[in-house]
Design a protein around this motif. Structure first.
Motif, PDB file in Angstrom:
ATOM      1  N   SER A 287      60.124 -46.596  78.475  1.00 14.53           N
ATOM      2  CA  SER A 287      60.139 -45.291  77.804  1.00 14.53           C
ATOM      3  C   SER A 287      60.503 -44.144  78.728  1.00 14.53           C
ATOM      4  O   SER A 287      61.026 -43.114  78.274  1.00 14.53           O
ATOM      5  CB  SER A 287      58.775 -45.015  77.157  1.00 14.53           C
ATOM      6  OG  SER A 287      57.735 -45.056  78.123  1.00 14.53           O
ATOM      7  N   HIS A 291      66.151 -44.492  78.036  1.00 15.57           N
ATOM      8  CA  HIS A 291      66.825 -45.460  77.178  1.00 15.57           C
ATOM      9  C   HIS A 291      65.827 -46.094  76.219  1.00 15.57           C
ATOM     10  O   HIS A 291      64.646 -46.255  76.533  1.00 15.57           O
ATOM     11  CB  HIS A 291      67.467 -46.571  78.012  1.00 15.57           C
ATOM     12  CG  HIS A 291      68.563 -46.114  78.915  1.00 15.57           C
ATOM     13  ND1 HIS A 291      69.822 -45.809  78.465  1.00 15.57           N
ATOM     14  CD2 HIS A 291      68.577 -45.896  80.259  1.00 15.57           C
ATOM     15  CE1 HIS A 291      70.580 -45.428  79.487  1.00 15.57           C
ATOM     16  NE2 HIS A 291      69.853 -45.472  80.589  1.00 15.57           N
ATOM     17  N   THR A 292      66.327 -46.485  75.041  1.00 15.12           N
ATOM     18  CA  THR A 292      65.523 -47.315  74.153  1.00 15.12           C
ATOM     19  C   THR A 292      65.523 -48.739  74.697  1.00 15.12           C
ATOM     20  O   THR A 292      66.303 -49.087  75.589  1.00 15.12           O
ATOM     21  CB  THR A 292      66.107 -47.330  72.737  1.00 15.12           C
ATOM     22  OG1 THR A 292      67.391 -47.977  72.769  1.00 15.12           O
ATOM     23  CG2 THR A 292      66.253 -45.924  72.179  1.00 15.12           C
ATOM     24  N   ASN A 294      66.595 -51.367  73.130  1.00 15.81           N
ATOM     25  CA  ASN A 294      67.895 -51.976  72.822  1.00 15.81           C
ATOM     26  C   ASN A 294      68.964 -51.543  73.820  1.00 15.81           C
ATOM     27  O   ASN A 294      69.796 -52.358  74.245  1.00 15.81           O
ATOM     28  CB  ASN A 294      68.328 -51.609  71.401  1.00 15.81           C
ATOM     29  CG  ASN A 294      67.593 -52.410  70.342  1.00 15.81           C
ATOM     30  OD1 ASN A 294      67.313 -53.588  70.523  1.00 15.81           O
ATOM     31  ND2 ASN A 294      67.274 -51.770  69.224  1.00 15.81           N
ATOM     32  N   GLU A 295      68.946 -50.278  74.196  1.00 19.50           N
ATOM     33  CA  GLU A 295      69.914 -49.777  75.176  1.00 19.50           C
ATOM     34  C   GLU A 295      69.685 -50.421  76.539  1.00 19.50           C
ATOM     35  O   GLU A 295      70.640 -50.781  77.242  1.00 19.50           O
ATOM     36  CB  GLU A 295      69.816 -48.259  75.276  1.00 19.50           C
ATOM     37  CG  GLU A 295      70.309 -47.525  74.035  1.00 19.50           C
ATOM     38  CD  GLU A 295      69.953 -46.044  74.039  1.00 19.50           C
ATOM     39  OE1 GLU A 295      70.522 -45.302  73.213  1.00 19.50           O
ATOM     40  OE2 GLU A 295      69.090 -45.632  74.851  1.00 19.50           O
ATOM     41  N   ALA A 309      64.576 -56.946  73.148  1.00 15.52           N
ATOM     42  CA  ALA A 309      63.847 -55.726  72.805  1.00 15.52           C
ATOM     43  C   ALA A 309      62.716 -56.122  71.865  1.00 15.52           C
ATOM     44  O   ALA A 309      62.951 -56.744  70.829  1.00 15.52           O
ATOM     45  CB  ALA A 309      64.776 -54.729  72.132  1.00 15.52           C
ATOM     46  N   PRO A 312      60.337 -50.407  70.175  1.00 15.91           N
ATOM     47  CA  PRO A 312      61.304 -49.344  70.469  1.00 15.91           C
ATOM     48  C   PRO A 312      61.528 -49.070  71.953  1.00 15.91           C
ATOM     49  O   PRO A 312      62.653 -48.780  72.365  1.00 15.91           O
ATOM     50  CB  PRO A 312      60.702 -48.132  69.756  1.00 15.91           C
ATOM     51  CG  PRO A 312      59.987 -48.726  68.578  1.00 15.91           C
ATOM     52  CD  PRO A 312      59.415 -50.018  69.084  1.00 15.91           C
ATOM     53  N   THR A 313      60.470 -49.198  72.755  1.00 18.93           N
ATOM     54  CA  THR A 313      60.638 -48.954  74.192  1.00 18.93           C
ATOM     55  C   THR A 313      60.063 -50.085  75.045  1.00 18.93           C
ATOM     56  O   THR A 313      59.769 -49.901  76.215  1.00 18.93           O
ATOM     57  CB  THR A 313      59.967 -47.624  74.602  1.00 18.93           C
ATOM     58  OG1 THR A 313      58.564 -47.684  74.287  1.00 18.93           O
ATOM     59  CG2 THR A 313      60.617 -46.440  73.898  1.00 18.93           C
TER      60      THR A 313
END
Length: 345
Positions: A287, A291-292, A294-295, A309, A312-313
């Motif tokens: 977090s 970046h997330t 996924n990123e 992933a 979300p983080t």
């Protein structure tokens, strides 16, 4: 690529390939396959149950247990992040016609008090509790281990209310190795259990469910209904025998790799490991990288590492037989480089 997505990606060993080639086979629906009978006998003994049954996957094994234990319209109590609740496609409702009652746990483990409070009886407004489901190790909680002592607390509750317990022990072997205890120390506190052969143990296909002879007789019927009756299944049983007899103790190496990688991650800026790493799964919080998840996973892939992933983080990394210490060291170096070059806010 260094594949840290899951221990399900393991490739079978050369010895497994050889025993598959040499396996004596027969029609397992007729119970004529000697290699499959041997696997099931070995598994039953290791799990401390009367009988065992080979199933094609952990999900199939878990769902067969629900189908055997529960009647239409009943309810199962389980932890809110459990695999049965989150990752089996709603099968408990689709196939068994039951509803799940999820409870928030602490690192994947429900408290005995919360379980007892959730049990429902004969009130016509409520679904009666037909089953309690546990998971050990707990995947979504980060491969956490529930001790036999904690399991006994819930077992005592279940005994008082005459409710069976099913253990999703897909990675039970990891829990046993982590605590240096036999699997029977855990399974003595459950009615039925499912273990996976095709995760950290490296077999290509299959899981085992185990319980009483009466349970297995019913489970065999449900396996047939679900299309899981196999013919010359010895070619799958043979690597399963290798998995159970030769691949369990080496799980400690995977645990050591995960713990070492966690130390390296926690020494880096902007990333950290969620909780304590107890087995072969670690959850990395990204977090603070900008970046997330996924990123961040995409960045890892560009640099030769596969990961998942998980939130979300949160990025999940799983060590296994096909990941060497050199791979783990390279992963740590790549993470260090990425943080320095790509994660500056």
């Amino acid at each position: 690529m260094i594949d840290l997505r899951s221990d399900t990606v393991t490739k079978l060993t050369d010895r497994m390939r050889q025993v598959m080639f040499e396996a004596e086979v027969g029609d397992d629906v007729y119970r004529d396959d000697p290699t499959m009978r041997e696997l099931e006998e070995i598994a039953a003994k290791k799990l401390g149950k009367e009988e065992a049954l080979f199933v094609t996957s952990g999900t199939q094994g878990n769902q067969i247990a629900v189908l055997v234990h529960c009647s239409l319209g009943e309810e199962i109590i389980l932890e809110e992040g459990s695999h049965i609740f989150r990752y089996e496609g709603g099968a408990t409702s689709a196939f068994a016609g039951i509803q799940p009652f999820p409870i928030k746990g602490e690192r994947g483990m429900m408290s005995a008090e919360d379980v007892e409070a959730a049990i429902k009886g004969s009130d016509i407004h409520e679904a009666e509790t037909g089953l309690i489901c546990l998971e050990n190790t707990h995947n979504r909680a980060g491969g956490t281990v529930t001790t036999p002592k904690k399991m006994k607390e819930i077992y005592d509750v279940a005994q008082r209310h005459h409710i069976p317990i099913h253990l999703d022990g897909a990675r039970l072997m990891n829990a046993a190795v982590a605590l240096k205890r036999p699997m029977t120390d855990f399974t003595q506190y459950v009615t039925t259990v499912q273990i996976c052969l095709s995760k950290g143990l490296g077999a290509p296909v299959g899981s085992i469910i185990a319980g009483s002879s009466e349970f297995i007789a019913k489970a065999r019927k449900w396996r047939k209904r679900l299309g899981g009756g196999l013919r010359q299944a010895g070619v799958l049983a043979a690597p399963g025998i290798v998995a159970l007899t030769e691949m369990v103790d080496r799980l400690e190496e995977d645990h050591q790799h995960a713990a070492w990688l966690a130390e390296q991650i926690n020494a880096l800026p902007r990333v950290s490991v969620v909780g304590k790493v107890e087995t072969n799964i670690l959850m990395m919080d990204v977090s603070e990288t900008g970046h997330t998840a996924n990123e961040f996973v995409a960045l890892l892939k560009e640099n030769g590492i596969l990961a998942n992933a998980f939130a979300p983080t949160i990025v999940r990394l799983v060590t296994h037989y096909d990941v060497s210490k050199k791979d783990i060291e390279e992963t740590a170096d790549i993470l260090k480089q990425l943080i320095a070059e790509k994660c500056v806010k």
